[in-house]
Design a protein around this motif. Structure first.
Motif, PDB file in Angstrom:
ATOM      1  N   SER A   1       0.623  -1.125  -0.055  1.00 32.14           N
ATOM      2  CA  SER A   1       0.139  -0.054   0.096  1.00 32.14           C
ATOM      3  C   SER A   1       0.894   1.356   0.039  1.00 32.14           C
ATOM      4  CB  SER A   1      -0.889   0.128   1.068  1.00 32.14           C
ATOM      5  OG  SER A   1      -0.206   0.142   2.440  1.00 32.14           O
ATOM      6  N   THR A   2       0.335   2.389  -0.391  1.00 33.03           N
ATOM      7  CA  THR A   2       1.097   3.920  -0.453  1.00 33.03           C
ATOM      8  C   THR A   2       1.376   4.038   0.960  1.00 33.03           C
ATOM      9  OG1 THR A   2      -0.609   4.140  -2.079  1.00 33.03           O
ATOM     10  CG2 THR A   2       0.899   6.183  -1.045  1.00 33.03           C
ATOM     11  N   ALA A   3       0.615   3.574   2.121  1.00 31.99           N
ATOM     12  CA  ALA A   3       1.041   3.977   3.631  1.00 31.99           C
ATOM     13  C   ALA A   3       2.612   3.418   3.535  1.00 31.99           C
ATOM     14  CB  ALA A   3       0.124   3.316   4.326  1.00 31.99           C
ATOM     15  N   TRP A   4       2.782   2.292   3.317  1.00 32.44           N
ATOM     16  CA  TRP A   4       4.135   1.664   3.624  1.00 32.44           C
ATOM     17  C   TRP A   4       5.010   2.380   2.634  1.00 32.44           C
ATOM     18  CZ3 TRP A   4       8.190  -0.418   0.423  1.00 32.44           C
ATOM     19  CH2 TRP A   4       8.959  -1.308   1.015  1.00 32.44           C
TER      20      TRP A   4
ATOM     21  N   GLU B   1       5.971   5.500   4.736  1.00 29.99           N
ATOM     22  CA  GLU B   1       6.857   5.377   5.971  1.00 29.99           C
ATOM     23  C   GLU B   1       8.289   4.984   5.686  1.00 29.99           C
ATOM     24  OE1 GLU B   1       4.952   2.988   8.570  1.00 29.99           O
ATOM     25  OE2 GLU B   1       2.940   4.159   8.666  1.00 29.99           O
ATOM     26  N   LYS B   2       8.501   4.328   4.443  1.00 28.85           N
ATOM     27  CA  LYS B   2       9.752   3.629   4.100  1.00 28.85           C
ATOM     28  C   LYS B   2      10.490   4.633   3.415  1.00 28.85           C
ATOM     29  CE  LYS B   2      12.186  -0.173   4.496  1.00 28.85           C
ATOM     30  NZ  LYS B   2      12.392  -0.764   5.767  1.00 28.85           N
TER      31      LYS B   2
ATOM     32  N   TYR C   1      -4.262   9.953   7.653  1.00 30.80           N
ATOM     33  CA  TYR C   1      -2.771   9.229   7.059  1.00 30.80           C
ATOM     34  C   TYR C   1      -2.484   8.485   8.133  1.00 30.80           C
ATOM     35  CZ  TYR C   1      -3.247  11.660   2.953  1.00 30.80           C
ATOM     36  OH  TYR C   1      -3.803  12.158   1.502  1.00 30.80           O
ATOM     37  N   PRO C   2      -1.973   7.247   8.058  1.00 34.83           N
ATOM     38  CA  PRO C   2      -1.466   6.314   8.988  1.00 34.83           C
ATOM     39  C   PRO C   2      -0.176   7.045   9.780  1.00 34.83           C
ATOM     40  CG  PRO C   2      -1.602   4.975   7.149  1.00 34.83           C
ATOM     41  CD  PRO C   2      -2.073   6.413   6.700  1.00 34.83           C
ATOM     42  N   ALA C   3       0.561   7.754   9.008  1.00 33.41           N
ATOM     43  CA  ALA C   3       1.871   8.223   9.729  1.00 33.41           C
ATOM     44  C   ALA C   3       1.703   9.636  10.135  1.00 33.41           C
ATOM     45  CB  ALA C   3       3.091   8.156   8.628  1.00 33.41           C
ATOM     46  N   ARG C   4       0.347  10.189  10.178  1.00 37.42           N
ATOM     47  CA  ARG C   4       0.321  11.587  10.555  1.00 37.42           C
ATOM     48  C   ARG C   4      -0.947  11.751  11.694  1.00 37.42           C
ATOM     49  NH1 ARG C   4      -0.433  14.254   4.519  1.00 37.42           N
ATOM     50  NH2 ARG C   4       0.981  12.697   3.431  1.00 37.42           N
TER      51      ARG C   4
END
Length: 623
Positions: A130-133, A136-137, A376-379
């Motif tokens: 997914s775009t979320a990965w 974060e990477k 967003y997962p990282a926000r």
């Protein structure tokens, strides 16, 4: 560039190992080999051939000891015996040479294919994440895994592993020959084994930890380099080259420091083992010499024993070095398995519904956002909060709002780059989660603000979304995007290579190629994210005509800041803090929405009101 032909061969595994597989750092040597077994298995016959070649080499070396005994005891007795002994030595040398050749060719070919298949599997797996990965990477870390770690695995599979097998066979075979030659001296060899093994176990654990740290530091170095290359224009423009050089120097020194400690441990291990090996061989020669003086052993047997003892000692020494290499394998394997074990994928419906047919008068499909919430997962902040929005089939809407209002997020949810935390996104009445991802994305074309181009030709870049498009279709799309003229002026026209990320083109030229790519696709939904932001007013004026024609046949969502784009939309949607706060045409929003009035004043007043084919500037309207 985008089409490749694979040689015929046994099909390698196309999927990653199950996510339940334990991390590579928790596996021993055989555990790691089991992890890579799916990629090794298709080439098992080559591996078996290499193994048989190793046995041939080991058999030749073990036979050489008896040839030495024959030469010393009988070969010096007569010329015929001497010639016979020499002939035996030559035959053994040929055995070793042929076996070494076959081992090198077979094992290296297999290792090259295994790593090629592994990289393909890693890439396929990564492309399904997914775009979320990806958010974060760090890209440099991923590149390091594909390059440095896989090369290390290849080296260990091709060279280190085969050498380990050979030395294990020589160690076992040498011990057997030592026992057969002199049981008494064998006890001396066995007494020295614990002295060698104990430090190997202790130092091996420390070396394993340090090897992983060294690889992590090397990956961090790759991250620094990748970021510097990506942002080189900004670094130079802000005059921060010295700062970046300092950061890179620090990363290099950190990598060097970790590698230095790893090398120190390997050197300590090797030096200790070599000392014991030489001391042991000296002790054996001393004890054997005493037996020779008493007549308890022949000169040939003593020579053979010394040869086998040296072979055993050399094998132990080599295995200690190989053990250090295997410790590095743990770190490389762990990083590869970390990637292959990632499960950050978009869930797909096992019985997907088809993308709905166009229903508008001129094409397009209806789109609904029903009470959509998303972050967003990282926000930490909420981006969309109860968004409700309906776009009619064939309608063109312009989405405006302050930065962070959630405009671009709407595009990402439509494409299912992310899923809504709550609520529904529907196209033609069908939830996007109910469709196959490939079907959904095939029916949506997007022109991003920062066009993503590849180091291929203009032709290949335009037909990226439609790989089988004809040359005429590509040129027609380029003409629609007003790109044909500048393309023909390039050195090789449509076959001109444009460099990494299209670096050989201007920003406006890159944007026109991205627009041509979207028009070529002919999808019922068109997403434009500031699609004309990099164009001058003349070029924009020409493309606006093309866009108006394209919009008539599809549902279009436009993120816009320019007045010309906003005015041409059927409806303007104003967003604030993840919600639609106003909707209507330009005149009504100016009259009823203070937020739109303020945004329009700030963003649109620079428009050229004197252009005859452009609508009047907002500045004129406000007067």
């Amino acid at each position: 560039m985008f089409k490749t032909k694979n040689p015929k061969k046994t099909t390698p595994p196309s999927t990653a190992p199950p996510a339940t597989a334990p991390p590579a750092t928790e596996l021993g040597i055989f555990g790691v080999m089991r992890v890579f077994a799916p990629w090794i298995r298709p080439y098992r016959w080559q591996v078996l051939g290499a193994f048989l070649s190793i046995i041939l080499v080991a058999a030749g070396l073990l036979s050489f000891g008896r040839a030495i005994a024959l030469l010393v005891d009988e070969g010096l007795a007569s010329p015929w015996r001497l010639n016979q002994s020499m002939a035996i030595c030559i035959v053994i040398a040929l055995m070793v040479a042929v076996g070494s050749y076959l081992r090198t060719v077979l094992i290296n070919h297999a290792a090259e294919r295994v790593i090629a298949d592994l990289r393909k599997a890693m890439y396929r797996h990564m492309m399904g994440l997914s775009t979320a990965w990806f958010e974060e990477k760090q890209s440099g870390d991923v590149i390091s895994t594909f390059a440095t770690d896989t090369i290390m695995i290849q080296s260990i599979l091709a060279s280190t592993t085969s050498m380990a097998v050979r030395n294990v066979i020589l160690l076992v075979g040498g011990l057997v020959m030592v026992v057969l030659t002199s049981p008494k001296l064998t006890l001396v060899v066995l007494a020295l084994v614990p002295l060698v093994v104990a430090p190997l176990v202790f130092l091996g654990r420390s070396l394993k930890r340090q090897s992983r740290l060294a690889q992590d530091r090397l990956a961090a170095l790759s991250v620094e380099l990748d970021e510097s290359l990506t942002a080189i224009d900004d670094i130079i423009a802000f005059g921060r080259t010295e700062t970046m050089m300092t950061r890179f120097d620090q990363a290099v020194e950190a990598s060097f420091s970790a590698s230095r400690r790893r090398v120190f441990l390997r050197g300590l291990m090797s030096g200790f083992v070599i000392f014991l090996v030489i001391a042991a061989v000296g002790l054996i020669i001393w004890l054997g010499g005493r037996d020779l003086l008493r007549g308890a052993v022949s000169a040939g047997d003593l020579s053979a024993f010394v040869f086998y003892a040296t072979l055993v000692a050399a094998s132990v020494s080599a295995l200690s070095d190989i053990g250090g290499e295997w410790q590095r394998l743990g770190g490389a394997a762990a990083r590869i398995m970390d990637l292959l074990n990632q499960n950050a994928r978009m869930d797909e419906n096992p019985n997907p519904q088809a993308f709905p047919s166009a229903s508008g008068s001129g094409g397009g499909v209806e789109i609904h956002f029903d009470n959509v919430y998303f972050r967003y997962p990282a926000r930490p902040n909420q981006v969309l909060e109860g968004l409700n929005l309906t776009i009619k089939a064939g309608e063109t809407i312009a989405i405006v709002g302050e930065s962070g209002a959630g405009k671009t997020t709407i595009f990402k949810l439509l494409l299912r780059l992310y899923d809504a935390d709550k609520g529904q996104v529907r196209i033609g009445g069908v939830d996007v989660k109910a469709m196959a991802l490939s079907d959904l994305r095939q029916n949506i074309a997007i022109v991003p603000q920062m066009a993503s181009l590849f180091s291929a030709s203009v032709y290949e870049n335009i037909r990226f979304g439609v790989p089988d498009a004809s040359a005429d279709a590509v040129k027609s799309a380029a003409r629609e995007a007003h790109a044909d003229a500048f393309i023909r002026a390039l050195p090789e026209g449509y076959h001109t290579l444009i460099g990494t990320k299209g670096v050989q083109l201007s920003g406006g030229q890159r944007q026109r190629l991205a627009l041509a790519r979207a028009l070529l696709r002919g999808s019922p939904i068109l997403l434009l994210d500031e699609a004309t932001s990099a164009l001058d007013s003349v070029a924009e004026q020409n493309i606006q005509t093309a866009l108006l024609d394209a919009m008539k046949h599809r549902t279009t969502l436009v993120i816009a800041h320019r007045l010309s784009t906003v005015i041409n939309a059927d409806r303007i949607v104003l967003m604030q803090q993840g919600r639609v706060v106003a909707s209507g045409d330009h005149e009504s929003l100016i009259a009823t929405s203070p937020l739109y009035h303020r945004l329009a004043s700030l963003q649109f007043m620079a428009e050229d009101s004197s252009a005859t084919t452009h609508p009047p500037s907002l500045g004129a309207k406000l007067e």
